[in-house]
Write an enzyme that holds these catalytic residues in place. Structure first.
Site, PDB file in Angstrom:
ATOM      1  N   ASP A  52      63.387  70.102  48.030  1.00  0.00           N
ATOM      2  CA  ASP A  52      63.181  68.718  48.432  1.00  0.00           C
ATOM      3  C   ASP A  52      62.599  68.550  49.829  1.00  0.00           C
ATOM      4  O   ASP A  52      63.298  68.203  50.762  1.00  0.00           O
ATOM      5  CB  ASP A  52      64.510  67.975  48.361  1.00  0.00           C
ATOM      6  CG  ASP A  52      64.254  66.469  48.395  1.00  0.00           C
ATOM      7  OD1 ASP A  52      63.085  66.089  48.554  1.00  0.00           O
ATOM      8  OD2 ASP A  52      65.198  65.694  48.261  1.00  0.00           O
ATOM      9  N   THR A 105      70.642  61.741  56.103  1.00  0.00           N
ATOM     10  CA  THR A 105      71.914  60.999  56.190  1.00  0.00           C
ATOM     11  C   THR A 105      72.428  61.205  57.608  1.00  0.00           C
ATOM     12  O   THR A 105      71.966  62.079  58.317  1.00  0.00           O
ATOM     13  CB  THR A 105      72.947  61.608  55.234  1.00  0.00           C
ATOM     14  OG1 THR A 105      73.076  62.983  55.589  1.00  0.00           O
ATOM     15  CG2 THR A 105      72.487  61.506  53.801  1.00  0.00           C
ATOM     16  N   GLY A 131      66.228  61.539  40.697  1.00  0.00           N
ATOM     17  CA  GLY A 131      65.965  61.133  42.076  1.00  0.00           C
ATOM     18  C   GLY A 131      65.577  59.654  42.059  1.00  0.00           C
ATOM     19  O   GLY A 131      65.554  59.018  41.010  1.00  0.00           O
ATOM     20  N   LYS A 132      65.237  59.134  43.229  1.00  0.00           N
ATOM     21  CA  LYS A 132      64.882  57.714  43.357  1.00  0.00           C
ATOM     22  C   LYS A 132      63.541  57.453  42.681  1.00  0.00           C
ATOM     23  O   LYS A 132      63.317  56.410  42.089  1.00  0.00           O
ATOM     24  CB  LYS A 132      64.796  57.380  44.853  1.00  0.00           C
ATOM     25  CG  LYS A 132      64.763  55.898  45.179  1.00  0.00           C
ATOM     26  CD  LYS A 132      64.890  55.707  46.684  1.00  0.00           C
ATOM     27  CE  LYS A 132      64.559  54.281  47.114  1.00  0.00           C
ATOM     28  NZ  LYS A 132      64.486  54.202  48.587  1.00  0.00           N
ATOM     29  N   PHE A 133      62.633  58.431  42.740  1.00  0.00           N
ATOM     30  CA  PHE A 133      61.259  58.176  42.270  1.00  0.00           C
ATOM     31  C   PHE A 133      60.958  58.839  40.941  1.00  0.00           C
ATOM     32  O   PHE A 133      59.847  58.803  40.463  1.00  0.00           O
ATOM     33  CB  PHE A 133      60.274  58.655  43.342  1.00  0.00           C
ATOM     34  CG  PHE A 133      60.617  58.100  44.692  1.00  0.00           C
ATOM     35  CD1 PHE A 133      61.115  58.918  45.687  1.00  0.00           C
ATOM     36  CD2 PHE A 133      60.515  56.736  44.931  1.00  0.00           C
ATOM     37  CE1 PHE A 133      61.480  58.402  46.917  1.00  0.00           C
ATOM     38  CE2 PHE A 133      60.873  56.207  46.161  1.00  0.00           C
ATOM     39  CZ  PHE A 133      61.354  57.038  47.164  1.00  0.00           C
ATOM     40  N   LEU A 141      68.008  67.682  34.880  1.00  0.00           N
ATOM     41  CA  LEU A 141      68.795  68.404  35.889  1.00  0.00           C
ATOM     42  C   LEU A 141      69.286  67.468  36.982  1.00  0.00           C
ATOM     43  O   LEU A 141      70.291  67.716  37.635  1.00  0.00           O
ATOM     44  CB  LEU A 141      67.930  69.502  36.527  1.00  0.00           C
ATOM     45  CG  LEU A 141      67.553  70.661  35.609  1.00  0.00           C
ATOM     46  CD1 LEU A 141      66.511  71.536  36.261  1.00  0.00           C
ATOM     47  CD2 LEU A 141      68.791  71.460  35.253  1.00  0.00           C
ATOM     48  N   ASP A 186      65.577  67.600  57.122  1.00  0.00           N
ATOM     49  CA  ASP A 186      66.570  66.994  56.223  1.00  0.00           C
ATOM     50  C   ASP A 186      67.369  68.071  55.509  1.00  0.00           C
ATOM     51  O   ASP A 186      67.574  67.997  54.302  1.00  0.00           O
ATOM     52  CB  ASP A 186      65.846  66.097  55.207  1.00  0.00           C
ATOM     53  CG  ASP A 186      66.857  65.213  54.488  1.00  0.00           C
ATOM     54  OD1 ASP A 186      66.516  64.621  53.460  1.00  0.00           O
ATOM     55  OD2 ASP A 186      68.006  65.141  54.964  1.00  0.00           O
ATOM     56  N   ASN A 216      70.288  69.285  49.463  1.00  0.00           N
ATOM     57  CA  ASN A 216      68.933  69.842  49.326  1.00  0.00           C
ATOM     58  C   ASN A 216      68.947  71.361  49.254  1.00  0.00           C
ATOM     59  O   ASN A 216      67.893  71.988  49.351  1.00  0.00           O
ATOM     60  CB  ASN A 216      68.076  69.408  50.525  1.00  0.00           C
ATOM     61  CG  ASN A 216      67.797  67.924  50.483  1.00  0.00           C
ATOM     62  OD1 ASN A 216      67.965  67.300  49.436  1.00  0.00           O
ATOM     63  ND2 ASN A 216      67.394  67.352  51.596  1.00  0.00           N
ATOM     64  N   LYS A 228      70.378  69.364  54.234  1.00  0.00           N
ATOM     65  CA  LYS A 228      71.768  68.986  53.993  1.00  0.00           C
ATOM     66  C   LYS A 228      72.181  69.612  52.671  1.00  0.00           C
ATOM     67  O   LYS A 228      71.313  69.987  51.876  1.00  0.00           O
ATOM     68  CB  LYS A 228      71.937  67.466  53.979  1.00  0.00           C
ATOM     69  CG  LYS A 228      71.077  66.714  52.992  1.00  0.00           C
ATOM     70  CD  LYS A 228      71.347  65.210  53.167  1.00  0.00           C
ATOM     71  CE  LYS A 228      70.713  64.406  52.071  1.00  0.00           C
ATOM     72  NZ  LYS A 228      69.285  64.200  52.277  1.00  0.00           N
ATOM     73  N   VAL A 254      64.214  65.281  37.359  1.00  0.00           N
ATOM     74  CA  VAL A 254      63.880  66.702  37.263  1.00  0.00           C
ATOM     75  C   VAL A 254      64.452  67.220  35.941  1.00  0.00           C
ATOM     76  O   VAL A 254      65.617  66.968  35.636  1.00  0.00           O
ATOM     77  CB  VAL A 254      64.484  67.505  38.436  1.00  0.00           C
ATOM     78  CG1 VAL A 254      64.080  68.963  38.337  1.00  0.00           C
ATOM     79  CG2 VAL A 254      64.024  66.918  39.768  1.00  0.00           C
TER      80      VAL A 254
HETATM   81  C1  FH3 Z   1      68.262  66.093  45.997  1.00  0.00           C
HETATM   82  C2  FH3 Z   1      67.880  67.170  45.088  1.00  0.00           C
HETATM   83  O1  FH3 Z   1      66.833  67.783  45.237  1.00  0.00           O
HETATM   84  N1  FH3 Z   1      68.744  67.462  44.099  1.00  0.00           N
HETATM   85  C3  FH3 Z   1      68.489  68.487  43.148  1.00  0.00           C
HETATM   86  C4  FH3 Z   1      67.321  68.075  42.314  1.00  0.00           C
HETATM   87  C5  FH3 Z   1      67.739  67.713  40.950  1.00  0.00           C
HETATM   88  C6  FH3 Z   1      67.662  69.009  40.167  1.00  0.00           C
HETATM   89  N2  FH3 Z   1      66.740  69.846  40.935  1.00  0.00           N
HETATM   90  C7  FH3 Z   1      66.564  71.215  40.677  1.00  0.00           C
HETATM   91  C8  FH3 Z   1      65.407  71.911  41.051  1.00  0.00           C
HETATM   92 CL1  FH3 Z   1      64.097  71.088  41.826  1.00  0.00          CL
HETATM   93  C9  FH3 Z   1      65.283  73.280  40.791  1.00  0.00           C
HETATM   94  N3  FH3 Z   1      66.270  73.974  40.190  1.00  0.00           N
HETATM   95  C10 FH3 Z   1      67.406  73.321  39.828  1.00  0.00           C
HETATM   96  N4  FH3 Z   1      68.524  73.781  39.250  1.00  0.00           N
HETATM   97  C11 FH3 Z   1      69.343  72.708  39.105  1.00  0.00           C
HETATM   98  C12 FH3 Z   1      70.668  72.809  38.498  1.00  0.00           C
HETATM   99  C13 FH3 Z   1      71.153  73.910  37.855  1.00  0.00           C
HETATM  100  N5  FH3 Z   1      72.402  73.583  37.443  1.00  0.00           N
HETATM  101  C14 FH3 Z   1      73.332  74.429  36.729  1.00  0.00           C
HETATM  102  N6  FH3 Z   1      72.704  72.322  37.817  1.00  0.00           N
HETATM  103  C15 FH3 Z   1      71.629  71.834  38.448  1.00  0.00           C
HETATM  104  C16 FH3 Z   1      71.579  70.445  39.009  1.00  0.00           C
HETATM  105  N7  FH3 Z   1      68.813  71.583  39.605  1.00  0.00           N
HETATM  106  C17 FH3 Z   1      67.591  71.948  40.056  1.00  0.00           C
HETATM  107  C18 FH3 Z   1      66.438  69.287  42.191  1.00  0.00           C
END
Ligand code: FH3
Length: 278
Positions: free
Chosen positions: A156, A173, A24-26, A21, A138, A143, A140, A29
């Site tokens: 986040d 940021t 991240g840096k570390f 999905l 944070d 998040n 933004k 997901v």
């Molecule tokens: C900085 C930050 O937290 N960015 C998002 C993180 C990456 C996906 N994360 C998700 C987290 Cl932690 C939980 N649910 C999500 N759903 C999605 C997502 C769904 N679609 C259609 N596209 C996406 C992308 N992403 C998540 C958390």
């Protein structure tokens, strides 16, 4: 039984891993499904080696303690976690419609009803955080996530702190930083109120108010509260009034979270159950 479920020991065998999905840096997901219940979650996978290398285990532990303890419709749930020799796994709520940021970029900007609904949801979530002595610091668009109903979820908590006293660490940021953080002064809960003003502006105009070519110029514009409202799109006077009462340099003079929820623009435009139809 349900409580027992929350506390049970999870392991990788309990999950089928799906598409990534986000990275991240570390760590990354992934979409995942708990095998027995078929419940879909977001599985955040962090590498212990990276955590040691960047020395962020205390921040990660804080994020986990905070997010596990918070339970609010506008805060992404951390259901539990587990680890193996080289990785830590966070079992997070899955937000089906992804990052609010994408929605904002796709539409260019939000309607006043949409913007007010998101600001009200954020305000409710922040009031809940502050009641639990948590400053997010944070907030933004990156998040902020949207669930299947379009309900806003703050994700986040990496940079949030359990606030017992004033804080001095730089984070976030630049565009969203309050003056007292830009000046690296002691700051408190009111930083989140400033950020609500920034986000309200960005939801309505499509870009944050102090955006500039260089960081230096953004700093300067923040410190001067160099705020102007373009003539297009036409935005209601109430919306501008709310923004002007949040983007105040003196943090003690910013509109309180309670007063935001009582503001005429919010009362008139925000959808009470937080899922205003597009
Ligand atoms: C900085 C930050 O937290 N960015 C998002 C993180 C990456 C996906 N994360 C998700 C987290 Cl932690 C939980 N649910 C999500 N759903 C999605 C997502 C769904 N679609 C259609 N596209 C996406 C992308 N992403 C998540 C958390």
């Amino acid at each position: 039984e349900q409580v027992e479920n929350c506390k049970r020991q999870w392991s990788l065998q309990d999950f089928q891993i799906g598409k990534p999905l986000g990275k991240g840096k570390f760590g990354s997901v992934y979409l995942a499904r708990e095998v027995k219940s078929k419940y879909v979650v977001a599985l955040k996978i962090l590498f212990k080696e990276q955590i040691e290398k960047y020395r962020i285990h205390h921040q990660l532990r804080r994020e986990m303690e905070i997010q596990t303890s918070l339970c609010h419709p506008n805060i992404l749930r951390l259901y539990g976690w587990f680890h193996d020799n080289e990785r830590i796994f966070l079992i997070l709520e899955y937000a089906l419609r992804g990052e609010l940021y994408r929605e904002l970029r796709k539409n260019g900007r939000f309607s006043e009803k949409q913007a007010a609904t998101y600001i009200a949801s954020l305000t409710h979530a922040l009031a809940y955080c502050h009641e639990n002595h948590v400053i997010h610091r944070d907030i933004k668009p990156e998040n902020l996530l949207l669930d299947h109903e379009g309900r806003l979820k703050i994700a986040d908590f990496g940079w949030s702190v359990q606030s017992k006293s004033k804080r001095h660490t730089m984070c976030g940021t630049l565009d969203y930083l309050a003056p007292e953080m830009v000046e690296n002064k002691a700051h408190d809960y009111a930083v989140d109120n400033w950020t609500l003003g920034i986000l309200c502006y960005e939801f309505l105009y499509g870009a944050p108010p102090f955006e500039a070519e260089s960081q230096k110029d953004t700093f300067r514009r923040i410190m001067k509260v160099d705020l102007s409202f373009p003539s297009t799109p036409s935005v209601s006077a109430e919306a501008k009034n709310l923004i002007l009462r949040l983007l105040v340099k003196d943090s003690s003079k910013r509109l309180s979270l309670q007063k935001i929820l009582e503001h005429p623009w919010i009362i008139k435009n925000a959808d009470p159950n937080g899922v205003c139809s597009m």
